[in-house]
Design an enzyme around this catalytic site. Structure first.
Site, short mmCIF file in Angstrom:
data_model
loop_
_atom_site.label_atom_id
_atom_site.label_comp_id
_atom_site.label_asym_id
_atom_site.label_seq_id
_atom_site.Cartn_x
_atom_site.Cartn_y
_atom_site.Cartn_z
N GLY A 100 0.89 -1.21 0.35
CA GLY A 100 0.07 0.09 0.26
C GLY A 100 0.60 1.03 0.05
N ASP A 221 -7.00 13.47 10.69
CA ASP A 221 -7.51 13.39 8.98
C ASP A 221 -8.09 11.31 8.79
OD1 ASP A 221 -7.21 13.09 5.96
OD2 ASP A 221 -4.95 12.00 6.34
#
Length: 380
Positions: A100, A221
């Site tokens: 990722g 976030d």
């Protein structure tokens, strides 16, 4: 060989030599831009298997202290690894081991010398050293996760700072990111009990950050790609590169007015220059909760009717909930009607909590302690 033919061969070779590296760079950039968070590829079980390991219970309240980078020294539980060790563990940072994208680099699957499987986030060299954003993220992750431990926070195991290289070593969470489960190409969608359990876990993590320590911590976030899942589908909040420690208590809003976060999840006050507060995290959680029910990305518009105009996803969802049509926005793949009437009522109550979290004015949003209580007391 004729001169024109030679010239053609040279031209073609030159074009290939220039275009191929550009194509490689473009490919890597496109991978990097997919997600700012720890977007990990999941290991897909069947939906039935997911449901079997997902009792709908409130997250554990257990909290314990961990190590501190800036305190009396690094605790022995934190591994301080060399670059050579991590290079060996990742096969020389082989592209085959990329699982990722991190905020400023790639995330690799690695196996340490003691056979521990971990995730290694390597910040790209152009961001890692000096005063760059990557180095700020590196220090933020160490400052925040290095002092905290909670069942719903991704566990930081170690780090490496060698020359311009900055690497962070986390527990490996095989189920990958919530984003991949909601929007990926897995064989089965997450069932409703799984989504509820995950939302409760994220809420518990945020309540701990906001109210369980002094001073509070803002994540800044919250989004689906920053929620990772363990083998039992317990949520683990990750990627604290934008996190900030707040002075003045949970209600304080004295941070930089510079907007931070991800499009679609950001609280409206941040977009007009108002300082961040815990209520901005609450807003982002509310958006995430709606995304979990609808299966729609918050940054993508929705057509409210066939042939109609595109509207903001959050506005569309909130209007449906306020009008009493909450079940109309449920992800059809989830087939909530098969779960029974109680599950449908539970989802409606869940969406009402999300609506309250996404109120335009921060003062009208609940604190995270209240959100946890509401999610825990949903009709089961």
């Amino acid at each position: 060989m004729d001169v024109p033919v030679k010239a053609l061969v040279v031209a073609v070779a030159g074009f290939a030599a220039i275009s191929f590296p550009c194509m490689v760079i473009a490919f890597l950039c496109s991978r990097r831009s997919k997600s700012r968070g720890l977007f990990l590829k999941p290991h897909w079980p069947s939906a039935a298997a997911a449901a079997e390991v997902l009792p709908v219970t409130a997250p554990s309240e257990h909290v314990s202290s961990s190590w501190s980078l800036y305190g009396s020294g690094v605790d022995s539980s934190l591994k301080m690894l060399s670059l050579d060790d991590l290079a060996a563990a990742t096969g020389g940072f082989s592209p085959d081991n990329i699982i990722g994208d991190g905020s400023f680099g790639f995330v690799y699957r690695a196996v340490l010398p003691d056979n521990t499987a971990v995730a290694v986030k390597r910040l790209s060299a152009d961001h890692a050293a000096g005063l760059g954003a990557g180095n700020r993220e590196f220090r933020a992750e160490l400052e925040v996760l290095g002092k905290l431990s909670h069942p719903n926070l991704a566990r930081l195991l170690g780090y490496c700072a060698a020359g311009s290289d900055r690497l962070l070593v986390y527990e490996l969470l095989e189920r990958g990111s919530l984003d991949a489960w909601l929007h990926g190409d897995g064989p089965d969608p997450l069932p409703w009990p799984a989504r509820l359990r995950i939302a409760r876990g994220v809420a518990a993590a945020l309540a701990f950050l906001h109210h369980g320590r002094d001073p509070p911590v803002l994540h800044r976030d919250i989004k689906a790609s920053n929620v990772l899942l363990d083998e039992g589908f317990e949520a683990k909040l990750a990627d604290f590169g934008l996190a900030r420690i707040v002075s003045g208590g949970p209600a304080a809003s004295d941070l930089s007015t510079q907007a931070a976060g991800t499009a679609g999840y950001m609280a409206p006050e941040l977009q007009v220059g108002v300082g961040a507060s815990v209520k901005a995290d609450v807003y982002s959680l509310g958006v995430l909760m709606i995304e979990m029910v609808t299966g729609r990305r918050p940054s993508w518009p929705v057509k409210a009717a066939v042939g109609g105009k595109e509207v903001d996803m959050l506005k569309w969802a909130r209007e449906k909930v306020q009008m009493g049509f909450a079940l109309e926005i449920a992800d059809r793949r989830m087939a909530i009607e098969r779960e029974g009437e109680e599950a449908a009522e539970e989802m409606e109550a869940f969406l009402d909590v999300a609506r309250r979290c996404t109120e335009e004015s921060p003062k009208h949003r609940p604190f995270m302690e209240e959100v946890v209580a509401m999610l825990t007391n949903l009709k089961l």
